[in-house]
Design a protein around this motif. Structure first.
Motif, PDB file in Angstrom:
ATOM      1  N   VAL A  86       0.917  -1.192   0.013  1.00 24.80           N
ATOM      2  CA  VAL A  86      -0.065  -0.033  -0.009  1.00 24.80           C
ATOM      3  C   VAL A  86       0.786   1.057   0.041  1.00 24.80           C
ATOM      4  CG1 VAL A  86      -2.221  -0.910   1.109  1.00 24.80           C
ATOM      5  CG2 VAL A  86      -0.061  -0.036   2.631  1.00 24.80           C
ATOM      6  N   ILE A  89       5.164   2.919   3.265  1.00 29.32           N
ATOM      7  CA  ILE A  89       6.569   3.374   3.786  1.00 29.32           C
ATOM      8  C   ILE A  89       7.345   4.484   2.748  1.00 29.32           C
ATOM      9  CG2 ILE A  89       8.823   2.663   4.628  1.00 29.32           C
ATOM     10  CD1 ILE A  89       7.643  -0.093   5.187  1.00 29.32           C
ATOM     11  N   CYS A 126       0.328  -6.259   6.918  1.00 28.88           N
ATOM     12  CA  CYS A 126       0.629  -7.382   6.613  1.00 28.88           C
ATOM     13  C   CYS A 126       1.915  -8.154   6.984  1.00 28.88           C
ATOM     14  CB  CYS A 126       0.634  -7.395   4.841  1.00 28.88           C
ATOM     15  SG  CYS A 126       2.034  -6.215   4.327  1.00 28.88           S
ATOM     16  N   GLY A 127       2.722  -7.154   7.434  1.00 33.73           N
ATOM     17  CA  GLY A 127       4.142  -7.647   8.025  1.00 33.73           C
ATOM     18  C   GLY A 127       5.184  -8.031   7.157  1.00 33.73           C
TER      19      GLY A 127
HETATM   20  S1  SF4 Z   1       2.959  -4.117   7.348  1.00 38.15           S
HETATM   21 FE1  SF4 Z   1       4.611  -3.133   6.470  1.00 38.15          FE
HETATM   22  S2  SF4 Z   1       4.553  -4.032   4.410  1.00 38.15           S
HETATM   23 FE2  SF4 Z   1       2.559  -4.430   5.313  1.00 38.15          FE
HETATM   24  S3  SF4 Z   1       1.234  -2.585   5.027  1.00 38.15           S
HETATM   25 FE3  SF4 Z   1       2.317  -2.127   6.851  1.00 38.15          FE
HETATM   26  S4  SF4 Z   1       4.022  -1.021   6.196  1.00 38.15           S
HETATM   27 FE4  SF4 Z   1       3.342  -2.019   4.349  1.00 38.15          FE
END
Ligand code: SF4
Ligand code: SF4
Length: 195
Positions: A86, A89, A126-127
């Motif tokens: 998404v 970051i 989601c990790g």
């Molecule tokens: S957990 Fe990490 S990869 Fe997943 S949406 Fe959030 S920031 Fe993005």
């Protein structure tokens, strides 16, 4: 007509009795169990809610909550940002003129993080970012309650580099590149002059 009135009263009384039964049966407090407990969904007695924030449920070991980044261990490789489905970051890297240190696992750091923002309002937990990180410095913490007033407060900023510092580091790198290019040109001219 009389029957309808009697039926109406009977129905109202029945409804009221159910309400009162639930009211009094929910007076007691529930034992607080983690969701992983085998009896978690079997408990019917007690209140359905807990007295948060005075009480809270135990956190599952594999829970995914707020992200945190240990910047001392970040090599600013951008992998987490690239894998994020998404795009929440946002990293801005600046090349250093030389190695600027090592992470705790011994990886050499060569990039500054002028910006490292994570928009937790967009994050879908989601990790994936924690999985791809080569130095394991981005992690999901057990912090789930970070209430804020404004939406923009959910953008967590992990870089402490000031805009002035970032400009300075960019200049230093550009200057180094220019000096290297000039040295390269001089060496080529010298070689051509000698041949
Ligand atoms: S957990 Fe990490 S990869 Fe997943 S949406 Fe959030 S920031 Fe993005
Ligand atoms: S993947 Fe890890 S090391 Fe690379 S930028 Fe993200 S947090 Fe830093």
């Amino acid at each position: 007509m009389t029957n309808k009135i009697i039926n109406g009263f009977a129905t109202a009384l029945k409804g009221l009795s159910i309400t009162l039964r639930h009211l009094f049966s929910s007076h007691g407090k529930r034992n607080i169990l983690p969701a992983s407990d085998a009896n978690y969904f079997k408990r019917l007695e007690g209140t359905n809610t807990i007295q948060y924030p005075h009480q809270s449920l135990p956190i599952p070991e594999v829970g995914r909550y707020q992200l945190d980044v240990e910047m001392d261990d970040c090599i600013v490789c951008d992998l987490c940002a690239k894998v994020c489905p998404v795009d929440c970051i946002d990293i801005e890297a600046i090349k250093a003129t030389e190695a600027i240190g090592q992470t705790s696992d011994g990886t050499t750091k060569r990039l500054y993080a002028a910006k490292f923002d994570i928009d937790m309002a967009k994050c879908m937990y989601c990790g994936l970012c924690t999985i791809v990180c080569p130095t394991e410095c981005i992690v999901m913490t057990n912090q789930y309650d970070r209430s804020v007033v404004g939406l923009n407060e959910l953008t967590y900023k992990f870089s402490d580099m000031t805009p002035e510092d970032a400009t300075q580091k960019r200049r230093e790198f550009e200057q180094q590149q220019a000096e290297r290019q000039a040295a390269k040109m001089a060496a080529m001219q010298k070689k051509e002059g000698g041949s």
